[in-house]
Scaffold this active site. Structure first.
Site, short mmCIF file in Angstrom:
data_model
loop_
_atom_site.label_atom_id
_atom_site.label_comp_id
_atom_site.label_asym_id
_atom_site.label_seq_id
_atom_site.Cartn_x
_atom_site.Cartn_y
_atom_site.Cartn_z
N GLU A 177 -6.17 -22.06 -5.52
CA GLU A 177 -7.54 -21.76 -5.10
C GLU A 177 -8.49 -21.69 -6.30
O GLU A 177 -9.65 -21.33 -6.15
CB GLU A 177 -7.57 -20.43 -4.32
CG GLU A 177 -6.82 -20.54 -2.99
CD GLU A 177 -6.83 -19.23 -2.20
OE1 GLU A 177 -7.48 -18.27 -2.65
OE2 GLU A 177 -6.17 -19.18 -1.15
N ASN B 183 1.90 -6.30 5.47
CA ASN B 183 1.29 -7.47 6.10
C ASN B 183 2.37 -8.45 6.59
O ASN B 183 3.10 -9.02 5.78
CB ASN B 183 0.36 -8.15 5.09
CG ASN B 183 -0.21 -9.46 5.59
OD1 ASN B 183 -0.16 -9.73 6.79
ND2 ASN B 183 -0.73 -10.26 4.69
N TYR C 118 -6.92 -4.01 -6.07
CA TYR C 118 -6.59 -3.00 -5.07
C TYR C 118 -7.65 -1.89 -5.10
O TYR C 118 -8.06 -1.37 -4.06
CB TYR C 118 -5.21 -2.42 -5.34
CG TYR C 118 -4.08 -3.43 -5.15
CD1 TYR C 118 -3.62 -3.75 -3.90
CD2 TYR C 118 -3.50 -4.07 -6.25
CE1 TYR C 118 -2.59 -4.67 -3.72
CE2 TYR C 118 -2.48 -4.98 -6.09
CZ TYR C 118 -2.03 -5.30 -4.83
OH TYR C 118 -1.03 -6.21 -4.67
N CYS D 19 -3.33 -11.69 1.61
CA CYS D 19 -3.08 -10.54 0.73
C CYS D 19 -2.88 -11.01 -0.71
O CYS D 19 -2.91 -10.20 -1.64
CB CYS D 19 -1.90 -9.73 1.21
SG CYS D 19 -0.41 -10.69 1.43
N HIS D 20 -2.69 -12.34 -0.92
CA HIS D 20 -2.54 -12.83 -2.29
C HIS D 20 -3.86 -12.75 -3.05
O HIS D 20 -3.88 -12.93 -4.26
CB HIS D 20 -2.00 -14.26 -2.29
CG HIS D 20 -2.88 -15.26 -1.58
ND1 HIS D 20 -2.89 -15.38 -0.20
CD2 HIS D 20 -3.79 -16.15 -2.03
CE1 HIS D 20 -3.74 -16.34 0.14
NE2 HIS D 20 -4.32 -16.81 -0.94
#
Length: 157
Positions: free
Chosen positions: A153, A114, A93, A122-123
DNA sequence: GTAGTCGTGCTAA
DNA sequence: TTAGCACGACTAC
């Protein structure tokens, strides 16, 4: 206005996608709900891309669907920045706040607002001291979904 | 190391 | 105006 609610199952949860006139308006995660397959061409295309993402054929989601995330100008700028983060990369952040010349808490607030998680990734924003929250929550099922997505990912927190 | 506290930027009521 | 946040830095122990 033509509205379509699509509910699909993914490896991490059940997702509901809300379309209005072929524009994706919101995405939310459900623990359990009756599935509702896509009908329109746009909805089918999005579902195929979500499938591809889940099966690792397309971890870097670049949906060619129109998104309409409604929010304040500040939130829109944060969401645009989120969409530029490639799959497999995470920012804190604080790092994102630095880019946008704002504060970490302000970024967190925008992430919480969101309406289209996953497609607006946003993850890929995490706290400096851990996972951070997801889908409006700092603990519980949403955070597990975030962990799944990041692991998927290839990111370990 | 970690718990507590405070500054911060933004939003919603 | 004020309370509430998906945060981070600082301080005291």
């Amino acid at each position: 206005m033509r509205a379509e609610n699509v509910v699909i199952r993914t490896p991490f949860t059940t997702m509901r996608l809300v379309f209005e006139s072929d524009v994706l308006m919101s995405v939310d995660f459900l623990s359990q709900e009756k599935l509702s397959p896509p009908v329109s061409l746009v909805a089918k295309k999005v579902c195929q891309q979500v499938d591809a993402y889940c099966s690792k054929q397309l971890t870097n989601l670049k949906f060619d669907v129109e998104l309409q995330a409604e929010g304040t100008p500040f939130q829109q700028s944060v969401w645009r920045a989120l969409q530029k983060i490639p799959a497999g990369q995470v920012l804190t952040y604080g790092q994102l706040a630095q880019q946008l010349k704002t504060s970490a808490r302000a970024v967190g607030n925008a992430c919480r607002a969101n309406p289209i998680p996953l497609l607006i990734p946003c993850h890929r924003v995490v706290s400096k001291s851990g996972m951070g929250g997801f889908s409006g929550s700092r603990e519980g099922a949403p955070v597990k979904i975030k962990a799944w997505l990041l692991e998927h990912e290839g990111v370990s927190i």
